[in-house]
Scaffold this motif. Sequence first.
Motif, PDB file in Angstrom:
ATOM      1  N   TRP A 188      -7.822 -20.537  -3.447  1.00 46.16           N
ATOM      2  CA  TRP A 188      -8.895 -20.565  -2.421  1.00 46.16           C
ATOM      3  C   TRP A 188      -9.059 -21.527  -1.340  1.00 46.16           C
ATOM      4  CZ3 TRP A 188     -13.561 -19.323  -6.053  1.00 46.16           C
ATOM      5  CH2 TRP A 188     -13.291 -18.257  -6.870  1.00 46.16           C
ATOM      6  N   CYS A 189      -7.881 -22.548  -1.614  1.00 42.62           N
ATOM      7  CA  CYS A 189      -7.785 -23.763  -0.772  1.00 42.62           C
ATOM      8  C   CYS A 189      -6.385 -23.954  -0.722  1.00 42.62           C
ATOM      9  CB  CYS A 189      -8.947 -24.796  -1.391  1.00 42.62           C
ATOM     10  SG  CYS A 189      -8.141 -26.555  -0.954  1.00 42.62           S
ATOM     11  N   SER A 190      -5.763 -24.501   0.281  1.00 46.08           N
ATOM     12  CA  SER A 190      -4.516 -24.579   0.537  1.00 46.08           C
ATOM     13  C   SER A 190      -4.097 -25.766   1.491  1.00 46.08           C
ATOM     14  CB  SER A 190      -3.637 -23.518   0.971  1.00 46.08           C
ATOM     15  OG  SER A 190      -3.769 -22.969   2.105  1.00 46.08           O
ATOM     16  N   VAL A 191      -3.023 -26.421   1.792  1.00 46.54           N
ATOM     17  CA  VAL A 191      -2.875 -27.366   2.403  1.00 46.54           C
ATOM     18  C   VAL A 191      -1.540 -27.041   3.337  1.00 46.54           C
ATOM     19  CG1 VAL A 191      -1.888 -29.918   2.850  1.00 46.54           C
ATOM     20  CG2 VAL A 191      -3.652 -29.263   1.247  1.00 46.54           C
ATOM     21  N   VAL A 192      -1.832 -26.835   4.698  1.00 45.28           N
ATOM     22  CA  VAL A 192      -0.718 -26.025   5.277  1.00 45.28           C
ATOM     23  C   VAL A 192      -0.152 -27.155   6.299  1.00 45.28           C
ATOM     24  CG1 VAL A 192      -0.499 -24.530   7.270  1.00 45.28           C
ATOM     25  CG2 VAL A 192      -2.231 -24.162   5.667  1.00 45.28           C
ATOM     26  N   THR A 193       1.142 -27.278   6.393  1.00 43.67           N
ATOM     27  CA  THR A 193       1.952 -28.350   7.128  1.00 43.67           C
ATOM     28  C   THR A 193       2.218 -27.686   8.468  1.00 43.67           C
ATOM     29  OG1 THR A 193       2.912 -28.807   5.140  1.00 43.67           O
ATOM     30  CG2 THR A 193       3.828 -29.864   6.835  1.00 43.67           C
ATOM     31  N   LYS A 194       1.635 -28.725   9.488  1.00 44.02           N
ATOM     32  CA  LYS A 194       2.108 -28.059  10.873  1.00 44.02           C
ATOM     33  C   LYS A 194       2.490 -29.270  11.733  1.00 44.02           C
ATOM     34  CE  LYS A 194       1.410 -25.095  14.198  1.00 44.02           C
ATOM     35  NZ  LYS A 194       2.169 -23.713  14.335  1.00 44.02           N
ATOM     36  N   TYR A 197       1.790 -32.589  10.519  1.00 41.94           N
ATOM     37  CA  TYR A 197       0.570 -33.251   9.831  1.00 41.94           C
ATOM     38  C   TYR A 197       0.300 -32.119   8.710  1.00 41.94           C
ATOM     39  CZ  TYR A 197      -0.400 -36.109  13.776  1.00 41.94           C
ATOM     40  OH  TYR A 197      -0.191 -37.150  14.596  1.00 41.94           O
ATOM     41  N   THR A 198      -0.757 -32.513   7.725  1.00 36.65           N
ATOM     42  CA  THR A 198      -1.081 -31.720   6.656  1.00 36.65           C
ATOM     43  C   THR A 198      -2.424 -31.205   6.793  1.00 36.65           C
ATOM     44  OG1 THR A 198      -1.264 -33.520   5.477  1.00 36.65           O
ATOM     45  CG2 THR A 198       0.730 -32.375   4.912  1.00 36.65           C
ATOM     46  N   VAL A 199      -2.890 -30.063   6.998  1.00 35.94           N
ATOM     47  CA  VAL A 199      -4.096 -29.502   7.178  1.00 35.94           C
ATOM     48  C   VAL A 199      -4.607 -28.658   6.154  1.00 35.94           C
ATOM     49  CG1 VAL A 199      -5.628 -28.361   8.989  1.00 35.94           C
ATOM     50  CG2 VAL A 199      -3.556 -29.516   9.730  1.00 35.94           C
ATOM     51  N   ARG A 200      -5.808 -29.046   5.502  1.00 38.69           N
ATOM     52  CA  ARG A 200      -6.461 -28.246   4.445  1.00 38.69           C
ATOM     53  C   ARG A 200      -6.983 -26.856   5.047  1.00 38.69           C
ATOM     54  NH1 ARG A 200     -10.507 -28.662   0.517  1.00 38.69           N
ATOM     55  NH2 ARG A 200     -12.170 -29.404   1.841  1.00 38.69           N
ATOM     56  N   THR A 240     -18.704 -25.585  17.684  1.00 39.20           N
ATOM     57  CA  THR A 240     -19.171 -24.431  18.386  1.00 39.20           C
ATOM     58  C   THR A 240     -18.423 -23.079  17.929  1.00 39.20           C
ATOM     59  OG1 THR A 240     -17.969 -25.108  20.088  1.00 39.20           O
ATOM     60  CG2 THR A 240     -20.312 -25.856  20.148  1.00 39.20           C
ATOM     61  N   GLU A 241     -17.066 -23.164  17.774  1.00 43.45           N
ATOM     62  CA  GLU A 241     -16.566 -21.898  17.720  1.00 43.45           C
ATOM     63  C   GLU A 241     -16.964 -20.906  16.698  1.00 43.45           C
ATOM     64  OE1 GLU A 241     -12.435 -22.426  15.528  1.00 43.45           O
ATOM     65  OE2 GLU A 241     -12.900 -24.366  16.335  1.00 43.45           O
ATOM     66  N   ASP A 286      -5.423 -23.976  16.358  1.00 47.56           N
ATOM     67  CA  ASP A 286      -5.587 -22.537  16.342  1.00 47.56           C
ATOM     68  C   ASP A 286      -4.999 -21.621  15.370  1.00 47.56           C
ATOM     69  OD1 ASP A 286      -6.841 -22.928  18.709  1.00 47.56           O
ATOM     70  OD2 ASP A 286      -4.885 -22.607  20.040  1.00 47.56           O
ATOM     71  N   PHE A 287      -3.891 -22.545  14.736  1.00 47.77           N
ATOM     72  CA  PHE A 287      -3.018 -21.782  13.788  1.00 47.77           C
ATOM     73  C   PHE A 287      -4.022 -21.464  12.381  1.00 47.77           C
ATOM     74  CE2 PHE A 287      -2.436 -26.203  13.024  1.00 47.77           C
ATOM     75  CZ  PHE A 287      -2.704 -26.537  11.673  1.00 47.77           C
ATOM     76  N   LEU A 288      -5.196 -22.106  12.222  1.00 50.85           N
ATOM     77  CA  LEU A 288      -6.038 -21.707  11.173  1.00 50.85           C
ATOM     78  C   LEU A 288      -6.827 -20.496  11.315  1.00 50.85           C
ATOM     79  CD1 LEU A 288      -7.629 -25.185  10.210  1.00 50.85           C
ATOM     80  CD2 LEU A 288      -5.936 -24.117   9.066  1.00 50.85           C
ATOM     81  N   SER A 289      -7.049 -19.762  12.734  1.00 53.99           N
ATOM     82  CA  SER A 289      -7.337 -18.489  12.791  1.00 53.99           C
ATOM     83  C   SER A 289      -6.610 -17.502  12.879  1.00 53.99           C
ATOM     84  CB  SER A 289      -8.542 -18.753  13.864  1.00 53.99           C
ATOM     85  OG  SER A 289      -7.894 -19.080  15.077  1.00 53.99           O
ATOM     86  N   LEU A 290      -7.036 -16.250  12.932  1.00 55.19           N
ATOM     87  CA  LEU A 290      -6.168 -15.024  12.930  1.00 55.19           C
ATOM     88  C   LEU A 290      -6.017 -14.305  14.404  1.00 55.19           C
ATOM     89  CD1 LEU A 290      -4.743 -13.452  10.656  1.00 55.19           C
ATOM     90  CD2 LEU A 290      -6.747 -12.199  10.640  1.00 55.19           C
TER      91      LEU A 290
END
Lengths: 265, 635
Positions: A46-52, A55-58, A178-179, A194-198
């Motif tokens: 349910w939770c992951s760490v994405v590398t971009k 940087y590592t983003v939860r 606000t988004e 932006d890469f966190l959204s679809l």
Amino acid sequence: MKAILTDVTKCIGCERCVSACRKTNDLGPERPYPWKNEDGLSSDHWCSVVTKDGYTVRKQCRHCISPACASACPVGAFVKTSEGPVTYDGKKCMGCRYCMMACPYGIPRYAYDSVVPYVRKCQMCYETRVSKGLAPACVEACPAQATVFGDRERLLAEARTRLAENPGKYVQKIFGETEVGGTCVLYLSPIELDFLSLGNKLDDRPMPSRTVRAMEAVPPVFIGVGIIMTGLHWTIGRRIRLQRERNGLGEPEQHGHAHKKDGDL
Amino acid sequence: MRKLLAVKGSLWFLVGAAAAIAVFRFWRGIGPTTALTDLTPWGFWIGFDVMGGVALAAGGFVIAATVYVFHLERYHAIVRPAVLTAFLGYLAVAVGLLFDLGLPWNIWHMIIFWNPHSPLFEVGMCVMCYLTVLALEFAPVVLELAKHPLLQKIYLIVKKATVPLVILGIMFSSLHQSSLGSLFLIMPHRLHELWYTPILPILFFLSAIPLGLMMVTTESLVSSTLYESEYELPLLQGLGKACSWALWVYLAVRFGDLAVRGVLPRIFEGGFAANLFIVEILICGIIPAILLSIPAVRRSFLGLAVSAGITVVGFVMNRLDVGGLAMIETTGTRYIPSWMEVVISLGIVAGAALVFFFVAENFALMHGGPMRKDRFKLAKPKFHPATGVIVADPYWPGIKRYSFRFVLGAALAVTLMPQVARSGKAWVKQPVHPPAYGDKIVIDGNLNDKAVLFNHQSHLAVVEGPDSCAYCHHMVLTGAHATGCARCHQDQNIPTSIFDHKLHAESLKAGPDCKACHTDPRGRPGRKDVEHTKPCLECHTAMIPEGAFVKLKVPGKIGLAPGYVDAMHGLCIPCHEKMDGGSAVPGLANCTTCHSGAIPAFDPLSPDQRMQALKTKAPEPSPSPKPSAAGSAGK
């Protein structure tokens, strides 16, 4: 309203939040399902760490202030609690997966492998921890205080302080303030998130507001169509009858014929 | 007659195949049968069955409105087939939905757990109500044959209620034809700009009218052809004219909307979505609108058939686009429906068509009453001229033929079904047999014709015990029998640190801020990169002996050690001494240092031979890594 603030510059990518989440929610062993996404989230994750960009983003559920999933669910299985978390009640769910289509972040995942499959997503440990006044397991596990839990207003103030103190370090924006109408999971980041959204980029309009007008139109349209159709039926029928009378046609015969057909579908 | 038999036979074949798959869909779950993913949770079943089915059923309310509201009595002859088509269409939607829902036995939840904000809630309620209305609208056709006095009484009541029922039906139809479009208003992130518009519900309603008209036309032409009755061309011509108007209105609104939103230029920008839009708008709008505007086309059978076919295909395509195809570019999904999904959908449509034929043959559906009574039953038996064998009334041999087709379809579907869908066990823990050649086997895990000795038992221990086969053995991926080594050992071919972080953290009592090693002159805690980390040499002063080949990338810091493939093979020290003794460049990160032509090309049929070859020719890996220098390099 409670919230989580994640500071991407502080994250060291240790994934302790991920293992704490899996442990707390008892998510069982991981499987290499073919329907998983690349982002690491799945019905058992349910939770992951994405590398971009180094940087590592939860990545986790954003717990929107006006959640698309809760608005979309036809049986109201998703609830935005007053404490902030968006929770899911599997007992109501019928498995239509409209929530998964509606979520702008593509967060809810489905247990396709099960014969009795449910939707799965982060619930900010609502039942086990947040409703008892504790911080979510992922926040508690973070060794670098990269992700913190607290009152949304207080966290926003904290985030603004950090932005002001280190203007060069961050993109000058609190992601999630606000988004899509604001979310309860906020980010400070040196890169765009932006890469966190679809899919297409989103503006600040809450997702449910996009269907509101169409849904509000339902009762008037329903009654309106009924009135117009009844009116047309009566008016046109009367005009035809009057015309026949005026033309002096064999009125009873014609009328009777029409009437017979009327009843007989 | 032959045409009808052939068509019905193929329909039964599809129903049989779908029925067999349906058993496994509900027995084994939705995952193994479909190709749905987390990124694309709505697939072919929603796009085709639900969206397409509702749209195709629009003929019912359009024709009912024409006859009962607008009093155009001459269309009365096609009301019954139109209403039946609508009823069956909605039934197909409901059945399709039962397949698609993960928890179909909870479908009634919508009646008690209301969420009026949800368009899907509205669609669901409308489908339920409209199905009831349609059943009542159609009930007289069945009830008029009933003899029982109570049934006759019901017949009279329902017959009297026809006009209110029709109006109620129009109310429900217009609502949820449009709210099927509202479903997608909440997906601006998924839907391509050429399709996403706030007036999506209006577009859906406007397109339902021409589609409904053309669906009724198609259905009339098909049944006339199959039952060899006269085409109702004068009536259909009128429908065609109405349809051309409805299409022009639809096109005007659609292009008006594109112009107002300022996305007209995007039509010609190329790419998948833009081209999809061009094809769609041509076949679901422009081409049929032009064709049907020509009176000569409307008058001819061929013209009507072609325009009706194009319109129906075009609008089903429109629904498929909104329901999924127009999301491919934005979400980057790789979903392609599995053949089982497609067969289920076709089977549902085939089933609906068979019910239509059944009603047409047994009830007064068409103009001239039941089709069978006067045509098929009265056929006299004939004798085959050559053999003298009796050729019976084809109606009854038909039944035998149909059941054979049904069984054939079911058997074929079960045979072709992938193992996963049949067993449903690929994801479930199950006991397995150990590898046939013992625990140490030679595998070509990366499928690059280079084999290694693989210890199955020790890998089992690392992954989750003896029940976790699915972790490596992917039975679902065609052509791949096991996961390649690199799936887990992602860094096997790149230099990788063999530094044990946990051990260091514990023995140094590093604390939560990691400051013991991750030092930052600016006082920030825990930045995990080379610049802000204490060099190994600061503590391990004797780590690099004099004259070593290790080159430091950052002066004073060790950086990365050689790949751990070497460490795992327990080769570091023995091979360093043996192979690199006189060499200036250590070759150990390179597999071919040891595996130099000693192993024959991969042949899965004779692994024991390869094992022999490896044992005799390749250097024997030492049983455990020697702790001396490798250990001190790590710690």
